[in-house]
Write a protein that holds these residues in place. Structure first.
Motif, PDB file in Angstrom:
ATOM      1  N   ALA A 174       1.042  -1.355  -0.252  1.00 31.40           N
ATOM      2  CA  ALA A 174      -0.064  -0.113  -0.126  1.00 31.40           C
ATOM      3  C   ALA A 174       0.920   0.762   0.060  1.00 31.40           C
ATOM      4  O   ALA A 174       0.582   1.990  -0.544  1.00 31.40           O
ATOM      5  N   ALA A 175       2.028   1.666   0.650  1.00 27.00           N
ATOM      6  CA  ALA A 175       2.894   2.212   0.546  1.00 27.00           C
ATOM      7  C   ALA A 175       3.590   2.648   0.022  1.00 27.00           C
ATOM      8  O   ALA A 175       3.572   3.608  -1.386  1.00 27.00           O
ATOM      9  N   ARG A 176       3.608   1.464  -0.747  1.00 25.19           N
ATOM     10  CA  ARG A 176       4.347   1.544  -2.756  1.00 25.19           C
ATOM     11  C   ARG A 176       3.344   2.393  -3.385  1.00 25.19           C
ATOM     12  O   ARG A 176       3.955   3.100  -4.097  1.00 25.19           O
ATOM     13  N   ARG A 199       3.467   6.171  -3.054  1.00 24.36           N
ATOM     14  CA  ARG A 199       4.258   6.888  -3.671  1.00 24.36           C
ATOM     15  C   ARG A 199       4.302   7.099  -5.488  1.00 24.36           C
ATOM     16  O   ARG A 199       4.263   8.189  -5.851  1.00 24.36           O
ATOM     17  N   THR A 200       3.827   5.431  -5.869  1.00 23.19           N
ATOM     18  CA  THR A 200       4.072   5.861  -7.143  1.00 23.19           C
ATOM     19  C   THR A 200       2.673   6.624  -7.392  1.00 23.19           C
ATOM     20  O   THR A 200       2.698   7.498  -8.287  1.00 23.19           O
ATOM     21  N   ALA A 201       1.550   7.121  -6.639  1.00 25.53           N
ATOM     22  CA  ALA A 201       0.515   7.425  -6.871  1.00 25.53           C
ATOM     23  C   ALA A 201       1.117   9.073  -7.306  1.00 25.53           C
ATOM     24  O   ALA A 201       0.399   9.845  -8.065  1.00 25.53           O
ATOM     25  N   LEU A 214      -4.535  -2.469   2.527  1.00 26.19           N
ATOM     26  CA  LEU A 214      -4.708  -1.426   4.116  1.00 26.19           C
ATOM     27  C   LEU A 214      -6.169  -2.649   3.944  1.00 26.19           C
ATOM     28  O   LEU A 214      -6.161  -3.239   5.318  1.00 26.19           O
ATOM     29  N   GLU A 215      -7.386  -2.922   3.205  1.00 29.85           N
ATOM     30  CA  GLU A 215      -8.388  -3.180   3.704  1.00 29.85           C
ATOM     31  C   GLU A 215      -7.482  -4.849   4.485  1.00 29.85           C
ATOM     32  O   GLU A 215      -8.302  -5.759   4.925  1.00 29.85           O
TER      33      GLU A 215
END
Length: 338
Positions: free
Chosen positions: A16-18, A21-23, A41-42
């Motif tokens: 999710a963190a990656r 960052r890509t967004a 995350l869900e």
């Protein structure tokens, strides 16, 4: 995440963190990337963080491609961590707004079904079918989950088949029929002492699992790059060296179709088409510290677009418009000889 990473080995929080960052690197793909991040995350169990991402997207709902989808996902997520009243309010709003995309209908109906609101789920599926299905026309592939979900819920309610249930049976091509898959008595067979009943249920479960594995075998398609006429004209004016790759727009379109057919004939699954734009391609070339005139960048650009959720599946379903964007149905255009 690598395409071949087993689901049980995924660090959903890190993924999710990656994606977040890509967004940040690709603002034009923020919606697709943050929706994938929220899904991770869900799966990680951090539902409040997922809700925060949905709220982040909905803070500028006018800029979203599908705000109804984001609201539906938010409602489903909220209900899973005891925010039932807010979830119901969102679901009621989606039903009143009557979106033309099947996905929000399916998500809210499945959420109702998951919380034993079977009558409301059946009503929701039926509302979607009335809105999205045209009498006499073959249902688009995107509407099939509406019919399958409606069939399942009505079977659980013990209702007699109607025309839409029969249509769902006709569209379903898995080895196990919908009536078997959706039989409410199946749950009892898992506790049976009869070896024959248990073996039959194991066969049904294997068939379902095989279908799911086929759908999830790749996170994004093997994609071929498509340039609309205006974009290709702009691209060749700025980078004339690419004329050897694209002698004409007509030849470009024919090459796309022939390439995809060759890949399909070789057994390559999950094929798709991504549509390029000159600014996006230039930004990609800059990120690779290369010139847009470098033809080796073109397949890399296509793969990157596919990984960012930009691919449209190929071939289009029967009755859908052609991928080339000129307007006719696929069967009357580039799919005429299939």
């Amino acid at each position: 995440m690598r395409p071949d990473t087993p689901a049980e080995n995924v660090d959903h929080t890190a993924e999710a963190a990656r994606l977040e960052r890509t967004a940040g690197l690709y603002p034009e793909d923020t919606e697709a990337l943050l929706l994938r991040a929220a899904a991770h995350l869900e799966l990680s169990g951090d539902r409040p963080a997922a809700t925060a991402l949905y709220d982040r997207l909905l803070s500028d709902a006018a800029a979203l491609d599908d705000p109804h989808l984001v609201r539906a996902l938010k409602a489903s997520n909220l209900w899973e961590y005891d925010h039932e009243a807010e979830a119901r309010a969102i679901i009621d709003g989606i039903r009143l707004s009557a979106p033309r995309d099947p996905a929000p209908w399916v998500i809210v109906a499945e959420s109702l079904e998951a919380h034993d609101e079977l009558e409301a789920a059946a009503e929701t599926y039926t509302e979607a079918a009335r809105l999205l299905l045209t009498d006499g026309a073959e249902p688009p592939h995107a509407t099939h989950p509406v019919l399958y979900g409606r069939h399942r819920v009505r079977r659980m309610l013990g209702l007699e088949h109607d025309d839409w249930d029969t249509l769902a049976d006709t569209l379903h091509h898995a080895p196990v029929s919908l009536d078997e898959l959706h039989d409410p008595k199946r749950v009892w067979s898992l506790g049976s002492d009869n070896p024959a009943e248990l073996e039959a249920e194991i066969s049904r479960l294997r068939a379902e699992l095989g279908a799911y594995r086929e759908q999830l075998s790749r996170p994004f398609p093997v994609a071929v790059l498509h340039w609309p006429a205006g974009e290709l004209t702009e691209l060749l004016a700025a980078y004339p060296d690419l004329t050897t790759e694209y002698p004409s727009h007509e030849e470009h379109l024919a090459t796309i179709e022939s390439s995809l057919r060759e890949l399909s004939a070789s057994g390559t699954p999950n094929l798709g088409i991504v549509t390029g734009t000159v600014p996006s391609y230039e930004a990609f070339a800059a990120s690779e510290s290369s010139s847009p005139s470098d033809t080796t960048l073109l397949p890399q650009y296509a793969t990157t677009l596919a990984a960012r959720g930009r691919a449209e599946g190929w071939p289009p379903e029967r009755g859908e418009t052609c991928w080339c964007g000129t307007g006719p149905r696929y069967g009357e255009c580039h799919g005429a000889s299939r």
